[in-house]
Design an enzyme around this catalytic site. Structure first.
Site, PDB file in Angstrom:
ATOM      1  N   GLN A 176     -25.002  28.973  26.757  1.00 13.09           N
ATOM      2  CA  GLN A 176     -24.551  30.277  25.877  1.00 13.09           C
ATOM      3  C   GLN A 176     -24.076  31.585  26.765  1.00 13.09           C
ATOM      4  O   GLN A 176     -24.476  31.575  28.051  1.00 13.09           O
ATOM      5  CB  GLN A 176     -25.857  30.883  25.312  1.00 13.09           C
ATOM      6  CG  GLN A 176     -26.459  30.036  24.487  1.00 13.09           C
ATOM      7  CD  GLN A 176     -27.995  30.522  23.948  1.00 13.09           C
ATOM      8  OE1 GLN A 176     -28.782  30.428  24.775  1.00 13.09           O
ATOM      9  NE2 GLN A 176     -28.153  30.711  22.776  1.00 13.09           N
ATOM     10  N   ASP A 221     -21.596  31.068  21.356  1.00 13.65           N
ATOM     11  CA  ASP A 221     -22.228  32.392  21.261  1.00 13.65           C
ATOM     12  C   ASP A 221     -21.168  33.650  21.845  1.00 13.65           C
ATOM     13  O   ASP A 221     -21.640  34.437  22.579  1.00 13.65           O
ATOM     14  CB  ASP A 221     -23.521  32.329  22.043  1.00 13.65           C
ATOM     15  CG  ASP A 221     -24.573  31.538  21.572  1.00 13.65           C
ATOM     16  OD1 ASP A 221     -24.322  30.779  20.496  1.00 13.65           O
ATOM     17  OD2 ASP A 221     -25.734  31.604  21.868  1.00 13.65           O
ATOM     18  N   ASP A 253     -21.441  28.071  17.454  1.00 19.12           N
ATOM     19  CA  ASP A 253     -22.301  29.448  16.900  1.00 19.12           C
ATOM     20  C   ASP A 253     -21.736  30.516  17.563  1.00 19.12           C
ATOM     21  O   ASP A 253     -22.171  31.463  17.768  1.00 19.12           O
ATOM     22  CB  ASP A 253     -23.806  29.154  17.489  1.00 19.12           C
ATOM     23  CG  ASP A 253     -24.304  27.849  17.043  1.00 19.12           C
ATOM     24  OD1 ASP A 253     -23.904  27.459  15.905  1.00 19.12           O
ATOM     25  OD2 ASP A 253     -25.370  27.464  17.733  1.00 19.12           O
ATOM     26  N   ARG A 274     -24.127  27.342  10.457  1.00 15.35           N
ATOM     27  CA  ARG A 274     -25.383  26.471  10.287  1.00 15.35           C
ATOM     28  C   ARG A 274     -26.506  27.467  10.553  1.00 15.35           C
ATOM     29  O   ARG A 274     -26.296  28.749  11.002  1.00 15.35           O
ATOM     30  CB  ARG A 274     -25.514  25.311  11.432  1.00 15.35           C
ATOM     31  CG  ARG A 274     -25.523  25.918  12.619  1.00 15.35           C
ATOM     32  CD  ARG A 274     -25.701  24.648  13.665  1.00 15.35           C
ATOM     33  NE  ARG A 274     -25.487  25.066  15.021  1.00 15.35           N
ATOM     34  CZ  ARG A 274     -25.835  24.144  16.236  1.00 15.35           C
ATOM     35  NH1 ARG A 274     -26.351  23.143  15.909  1.00 15.35           N
ATOM     36  NH2 ARG A 274     -25.661  24.767  17.336  1.00 15.35           N
ATOM     37  N   TRP A 332     -29.327  29.455  11.889  1.00 14.34           N
ATOM     38  CA  TRP A 332     -29.997  29.627  13.306  1.00 14.34           C
ATOM     39  C   TRP A 332     -31.547  29.924  12.700  1.00 14.34           C
ATOM     40  O   TRP A 332     -32.446  29.525  13.375  1.00 14.34           O
ATOM     41  CB  TRP A 332     -29.451  30.895  14.022  1.00 14.34           C
ATOM     42  CG  TRP A 332     -30.169  31.342  15.249  1.00 14.34           C
ATOM     43  CD1 TRP A 332     -30.843  30.567  15.955  1.00 14.34           C
ATOM     44  CD2 TRP A 332     -30.349  32.526  15.966  1.00 14.34           C
ATOM     45  NE1 TRP A 332     -31.701  31.140  17.045  1.00 14.34           N
ATOM     46  CE2 TRP A 332     -31.079  32.497  17.003  1.00 14.34           C
ATOM     47  CE3 TRP A 332     -29.580  33.564  15.616  1.00 14.34           C
ATOM     48  CZ2 TRP A 332     -31.340  33.452  17.798  1.00 14.34           C
ATOM     49  CZ3 TRP A 332     -29.952  34.838  16.288  1.00 14.34           C
ATOM     50  CH2 TRP A 332     -30.498  34.655  17.537  1.00 14.34           C
TER      51      TRP A 332
END
Length: 326
Positions: free
Chosen positions: A145, A168, A189, A248, A250
């Site tokens: 991340q 991220d 993500d 999706r 989290w």
């Protein structure tokens, strides 16, 4: 009175202001000098780094602005100014991110930084912040991340900006944010968080297989991630056909909508992917077009009768803090 004051301050500071040239839409398309009253950053500016300019603002709570001249600035920035603050980047076209001349870049993962927030190239913790035509990059790449932006306040506006990362990229941590005519790039993500964010006419570009969103809505609050009139595609030269999910969950009550947008063939026919155990997400699609917009094979898709509105996502006061030109 305030505008007169900042004009006088600009003269005292020795700054010059090149009046922007309006285009047909009424949006000025040239910014090659500071608006009156702005602190200046650049080789010939009052400050050589954005951090130095922020430090110079001190503990004041008066409205303030910073103009950043063309260049690449290798630094991490935390915005915690007590008043309304605007950052302007030099550009020849303020109506788009494509001609931006300013890049703020840093390379660090959350593991190396110690926390997810501390990996952010730009961390905004002050409400009523606006940023125009500045690129923000976390160059870490795959594996960890690594934030380009942590948006942790309300009434934040990002106009004609670019955000580059991999995992991220943009953290809508809390509060309310408005992104307009921006480019956001990543793979895993890369737009996520528990805040409410509206993406208006943005280019959303995946640079690897993965998931665009990971909504962090965990209670029945007003948190949304809303994409309106956006373009969803892959970066040039990367074959991602049907390898990208719209999102999706989290957290269990994730809520995301794509509406009036162009979804390219990078979008998986399933559309959405599971993540949080026991999740009951609200994943919506409304009047999208493009090769990836067919919803016949979608998983987890919820019905919706009409498009979401800015007011429903960002609150009834949205017109007071969003730049109406965008």
């Amino acid at each position: 009175m305030y505008h007169l004051l900042v004009s006088l301050l600009g003269l005292v500071a020795g700054t010059t202001y090149a009046a922007p040239v309006p285009d047909a839409s009424g949006i000025s398309n040239l910014r090659n000098g500071p608006p009156p009253g702005c602190l200046t950053v650049g080789a010939t500016g009052q400050h050589h780094t954005v951090r130095a300019a922020l430090s110079a603002l001190g503990s004041s709570s008066s409205p303030a602005c910073i103009y950043v001249a063309r260049g690449t600035y290798k630094e991490q920035i935390v915005i915690d100014y007590k008043g309304a603050l605007t950052l302007y980047g030099e550009t020849s076209d303020t109506s788009s991110y494509q001609a931006n001349g300013v890049t703020i870049t840093h390379t660090i993962s959350s593991d190396d930084a110690g926390t997810l927030d501390d990996s952010a190239t730009l961390r905004v913790r002050s409400s009523d912040f606006k940023m125009y035509n500045i690129n923000v990059v976390n160059g870490y790449g795959p594996g960890k991340q690594a934030l380009a932006l942590s948006a942790d306040a309300s009434h934040l506006g990002f106009y004609g900006c670019q955000f580059h990362g991999y995992q991220d990229t943009v953290f809508t941590k809390s509060g309310t944010q408005f992104f307009s005519k921006c480019l956001i790039q990543g793979s895993v993500d890369y737009i996520f968080g528990g805040g409410s964010a509206w993406f208006n006419q943005c280019d959303i570009r995946s640079n690897g297989p993965g998931y665009i969103t990971a909504s962090g809505r965990s209670v029945a609050d007003n948190s949304w991630l809303a994409f309106d009139r956006c373009t969803i595609t892959g970066t040039s030269g990367v074959d991602l056909k049907e390898k990208v999910f719209l999102g999706r969950p989290w957290r269990p009550l994730a809520r995301v909508i794509y509406q009036n947008s162009d979804l390219s063939d990078i979008v998986s026919p399933k559309g959405w992917s599971p993540m949080a155990q026991g999740a009951t997400p609200l994943f919506y699609e409304f009047k999208n077009t493009g090769a990836g917009s067919n919803t016949l094979k979608r998983d987890f898709l919820s019905p919706i009768a009409a498009a979401a509105t800015r007011e429903s996502v960002l609150g009834n006061d949205v017109a007071k803090w969003v730049d109406a030109r965008y």
